[in-house]
Design an enzyme around this catalytic site. Sequence first.
Site, PDB file in Angstrom:
ATOM      1  N   SER A 146      21.403 -52.534 -19.594  1.00  0.00           N
ATOM      2  CA  SER A 146      22.626 -53.001 -20.260  1.00  0.00           C
ATOM      3  C   SER A 146      22.788 -54.464 -19.897  1.00  0.00           C
ATOM      4  O   SER A 146      22.227 -54.919 -18.887  1.00  0.00           O
ATOM      5  CB  SER A 146      23.830 -52.211 -19.729  1.00  0.00           C
ATOM      6  OG  SER A 146      25.046 -52.882 -20.021  1.00  0.00           O
ATOM      7  N   TYR A 159      28.648 -48.052 -12.683  1.00  0.00           N
ATOM      8  CA  TYR A 159      27.814 -48.296 -13.868  1.00  0.00           C
ATOM      9  C   TYR A 159      26.995 -49.581 -13.714  1.00  0.00           C
ATOM     10  O   TYR A 159      25.775 -49.597 -13.923  1.00  0.00           O
ATOM     11  CB  TYR A 159      28.707 -48.368 -15.107  1.00  0.00           C
ATOM     12  CG  TYR A 159      27.966 -48.550 -16.411  1.00  0.00           C
ATOM     13  CD1 TYR A 159      27.280 -47.488 -16.996  1.00  0.00           C
ATOM     14  CD2 TYR A 159      27.952 -49.774 -17.073  1.00  0.00           C
ATOM     15  CE1 TYR A 159      26.607 -47.642 -18.198  1.00  0.00           C
ATOM     16  CE2 TYR A 159      27.284 -49.934 -18.275  1.00  0.00           C
ATOM     17  CZ  TYR A 159      26.614 -48.869 -18.833  1.00  0.00           C
ATOM     18  OH  TYR A 159      25.954 -49.025 -20.028  1.00  0.00           O
TER      19      TYR A 159
HETATM   20  C1  BGC Z   1      28.506 -50.246 -22.375  1.00  0.00           C
HETATM   21  C2  BGC Z   1      29.435 -50.442 -23.546  1.00  0.00           C
HETATM   22  C3  BGC Z   1      29.904 -51.879 -23.623  1.00  0.00           C
HETATM   23  C4  BGC Z   1      28.744 -52.840 -23.536  1.00  0.00           C
HETATM   24  C5  BGC Z   1      29.190 -54.280 -23.467  1.00  0.00           C
HETATM   25  C6  BGC Z   1      27.399 -51.274 -22.434  1.00  0.00           C
HETATM   26  O1  BGC Z   1      26.548 -51.121 -21.363  1.00  0.00           O
HETATM   27  O2  BGC Z   1      27.986 -48.929 -22.395  1.00  0.00           O
HETATM   28  O3  BGC Z   1      30.533 -49.581 -23.423  1.00  0.00           O
HETATM   29  O4  BGC Z   1      30.582 -52.092 -24.844  1.00  0.00           O
HETATM   30  O5  BGC Z   1      27.963 -52.562 -22.391  1.00  0.00           O
HETATM   31  O6  BGC Z   1      30.186 -54.504 -22.486  1.00  0.00           O
END
Ligand code: BGC
Length: 261
Positions: A146, A159
Amino acid sequence: MIQIDLSGKRALVTGANSGIGESVAETLAEAGADVAVNYVTHPEAAGAVVDRIKARGRNSILVCADVSNADQVAEMFAEIDTHLGGIDILVNNAGIDGQAGRAWELDTGHWSRVIDINLTGAFLVSHEALRRMVAQKSGVIVNMTSVHEMIPWSGYAAYTASKAGLSMMTKTLAQEAAPFGVRVLAVAPGAIKTPINKSVWSDPAGLADLNQKIPMGRMGERAEIAGMVAALASGIASYATGSTVFIDGGMTDFADFSHGG
Ligand code: BGC
């Protein structure tokens, strides 16, 4: 003509019953791969993905396994060995963003749940895949990180830590596996319109706030991630390993600095 050709390849996509994973599973099949569709909830949605892949003329199986459970992961690979005859491509996509809240406000249990699925889960599945890939001296793993492997995000300490951890795991496994002809990469999506962030994009104020964090001014579509995963898994990316490809409309490109300074 240059083409993404995955014909004859056998793929496993975790968390392929919805969101980015669903799109990746179908795109790999479109490029010619047979695909094992992993899920842990919503079997009917996962079954529909399998049906659509079979309708394309590819082989596809449904594999239920909680990626954070080593025994279930081992059983999943036994199924894949039996029905697909092995594995060439693994996409570690399964993940959750977890309960939102500042560190001191949440029970500590939420931490383990996010780390278990996003980080330990990816390791357990990679462990099984690498045993097979290293032995056959070929294979590709693509880990779904991410933008939050590098952007801190208040309310989501577990996360962000899981994604940063997955990024470093990617680099280390890539180093270990490279001499055996196996590549390990990560794809870091920005804000892609999926169920995980529906509460944000279905609220006009939330969407406007999100869009101004993105130089391209819009959320991404799942296919914009899936196409890159297929390319990285293919011979087109034969010299790429150990790196993260950011696909984020510029979210990591300091949108605030498009003015002032
Ligand atoms: C998350 C999303 C978020 C995006 C940008 C991703 O890793 O799962 O919920 O919109 O990051 O912040």
